[in-house]
Design an enzyme around this catalytic site. Structure first.
Site, PDB file in Angstrom:
ATOM      1  N   GLY A  89     -11.958   2.689   3.795  1.00 19.15           N
ATOM      2  CA  GLY A  89     -11.019   1.871   3.037  1.00 19.15           C
ATOM      3  C   GLY A  89     -10.044   2.690   2.201  1.00 19.15           C
ATOM      4  O   GLY A  89     -10.170   3.905   2.050  1.00 19.15           O
ATOM      5  N   HIS A  90      -9.082   1.985   1.624  1.00 19.96           N
ATOM      6  CA  HIS A  90      -8.031   2.672   0.865  1.00 19.96           C
ATOM      7  C   HIS A  90      -8.577   3.324  -0.414  1.00 19.96           C
ATOM      8  O   HIS A  90      -9.532   2.877  -1.020  1.00 19.96           O
ATOM      9  CB  HIS A  90      -6.877   1.720   0.538  1.00 19.96           C
ATOM     10  CG  HIS A  90      -7.247   0.501  -0.234  1.00 19.96           C
ATOM     11  ND1 HIS A  90      -6.431  -0.595  -0.315  1.00 19.96           N
ATOM     12  CD2 HIS A  90      -8.336   0.191  -0.987  1.00 19.96           C
ATOM     13  CE1 HIS A  90      -6.992  -1.518  -1.075  1.00 19.96           C
ATOM     14  NE2 HIS A  90      -8.144  -1.063  -1.497  1.00 19.96           N
ATOM     15  N   ASN A  91      -7.926   4.427  -0.780  1.00  9.81           N
ATOM     16  CA  ASN A  91      -8.216   5.192  -2.002  1.00  9.81           C
ATOM     17  C   ASN A  91      -9.549   5.932  -1.959  1.00  9.81           C
ATOM     18  O   ASN A  91      -9.983   6.467  -2.988  1.00  9.81           O
ATOM     19  CB  ASN A  91      -8.188   4.314  -3.258  1.00  9.81           C
ATOM     20  CG  ASN A  91      -6.883   3.575  -3.443  1.00  9.81           C
ATOM     21  OD1 ASN A  91      -5.840   4.042  -3.014  1.00  9.81           O
ATOM     22  ND2 ASN A  91      -6.942   2.426  -4.074  1.00  9.81           N
TER      23      ASN A  91
ATOM     24  N   SER B  13     -11.849   2.777  -2.650  1.00  2.00           N
ATOM     25  CA  SER B  13     -12.028   3.537  -3.898  1.00  2.00           C
ATOM     26  C   SER B  13     -13.430   4.099  -4.072  1.00  2.00           C
ATOM     27  O   SER B  13     -13.915   4.238  -5.198  1.00  2.00           O
ATOM     28  CB  SER B  13     -11.652   2.667  -5.108  1.00  2.00           C
ATOM     29  OG  SER B  13     -10.316   2.234  -5.030  1.00  2.00           O
TER      30      SER B  13
ATOM     31  N   GLN C  35       0.859  -1.184   0.000  1.00  2.00           N
ATOM     32  CA  GLN C  35       0.000   0.000   0.000  1.00  2.00           C
ATOM     33  C   GLN C  35       0.893   1.231   0.000  1.00  2.00           C
ATOM     34  O   GLN C  35       1.513   1.561   1.013  1.00  2.00           O
ATOM     35  CB  GLN C  35      -0.916  -0.017   1.217  1.00  2.00           C
ATOM     36  CG  GLN C  35      -1.724  -1.305   1.377  1.00  2.00           C
ATOM     37  CD  GLN C  35      -2.828  -1.442   0.338  1.00  2.00           C
ATOM     38  OE1 GLN C  35      -3.836  -0.745   0.376  1.00  2.00           O
ATOM     39  NE2 GLN C  35      -2.639  -2.358  -0.604  1.00  2.00           N
TER      40      GLN C  35
END
Length: 339
Positions: free
Chosen positions: A247-249, A267, A206
């Site tokens: 969450g990521h992004n 995302s 990540q």
């Protein structure tokens, strides 16, 4: 290129070495000595980066990439432009993950590091409580308060007049002014990403950051994951309750509100002024338009237009959902009466 404040550059490495490391086949052996310094996503890869293509929907995009090399499945090598070397593999995402780990290493605190690094920049009137750890290159702005046993990782920037309470970890993150984070929160840990390899699942490195803009509040024991490729960002004055997962992004707008137990998958794009009730869940890669409202315990599995109110599971416009609930209630009552 990942932010050098948070990731060490371990490159360059030749395409021949990457092919050997990942099990890929270099389509043009004459390019074996070409070197790359970084991994990157398709849209932002430059001549010194290697990327990957695993989605057939992006075949047209890859034809114009500026990347120096790309992991592709058999049959897709011809789609690459002449400037981009093809490394052919049955598992491009796996190969990308291996290459990312070879080229970039997260900067972390070491067991022999001092509690407060002499290389940290701490402005006047900052209050550090007992047990605080501050890594090398970290910056803390004037008037901020750091609670007991909180860990500020290397390179982290915290603005002025922030309130960071007890037992928090912050890494790979840039915080604006007047940010408030309650006890036990985790900011900047690795997002959830894995892919299948020859010996089972492996983690995807990540390589992004977390951006918290001015006036953001994060509740107790909430988690905001750093980006996998791009940044996770939360806009000005957004308020997040306890036990929320981002969450990521994800890209979250200004003046949003999320009640406890909300879960936002990776995302997701959330517009300004969105409100989410407790225990709402949003599936990955969706967009929630500005000013939308999501009811408590709703499960969002498709894009939500701006300004609408949705509820239920799967979530839909609230009036439609309430009509369906009423119909089901009447039908079940009728059937019960006939018995």
């Amino acid at each position: 290129m990942p932010d050098p404040r948070f990731f060490e550059d371990l490159g360059p490495v030749s395409l021949a070495d990457l092919a050997a490391l990942t099990g890929a086949e270099l389509a043009n052996p004459d390019l074996a000595s070409r070197q790359v310094r970084a991994v990157s996503i398709l849209d932002s890869a430059g001549p010194d980066a290697i990327t990957f293509l695993s989605d057939r929907k992006r075949l047209e995009d890859v034809r114009t990439t500026s990347a120096g090399a790309c992991f592709v499945i058999p049959g897709h090598a011809d789609a690459l432009p002449p400037n981009c070397a093809a490394l052919v593999t049955a598992a491009p995402y796996f190969a990308y993950a291996v290459a990312a780990a070879r080229l970039h290493r997260p900067r972390t605190l070491g067991p022999s590091d001092p509690a407060v690094s002499p290389l940290a920049e701490i402005e006047t009137s900052v209050r550090l409580s007992p047990g605080v750890v501050v890594g090398a290159g970290a910056q803390i702005g004037r008037g901020s308060r750091i609670g007991p046993n909180t860990v500020i990782g290397p390179g982290v920037a915290i603005g002025r007049d922030c309130e960071i309470e007890a037992s928090i970890s912050i890494g790979f993150a840039l915080l604006g002014d007047r940010v408030r984070i309650l006890s036990g929160a985790r900011i900047g840990d690795a997002g959830f990403g894995a892919t299948a390899g020859p010996k089972g699942l492996i983690d995807i490195p990540q390589l992004g950051r977390v951006i918290l803009q001015d006036g953001v509040s994060i509740g107790a024991n909430s988690c905001v994951d750093r980006g996998a490729f791009e940044d996770t960002s939360i806009g000005e004055n957004t308020k997040i309750d306890n036990l929320v997962q981002i969450g990521h992004n994800c890209r979250i707008g200004r003046n949003c509100a999320m009640a406890a137990h909300t879960g936002i998958s990776g995302s997701v794009v959330i517009g300004d002024g969105v409100q989410l009730g407790g225990r709402a869940g949003v599936a990955d890669h969706l967009t929630i338009g500005a000013g939308a409202r999501i009811g408590a315990a709703a499960g969002v599995v498709q894009d939500v237009p701006p300004g609408e109110t949705w509820g239920g599971f799967p979530a839909k416009a609230v009036r439609q959902w309430l009509r369906e609930v009423a119909w089901l209630s009447r039908e079940s009552g009728h059937k019960g009466g006939r018995k």
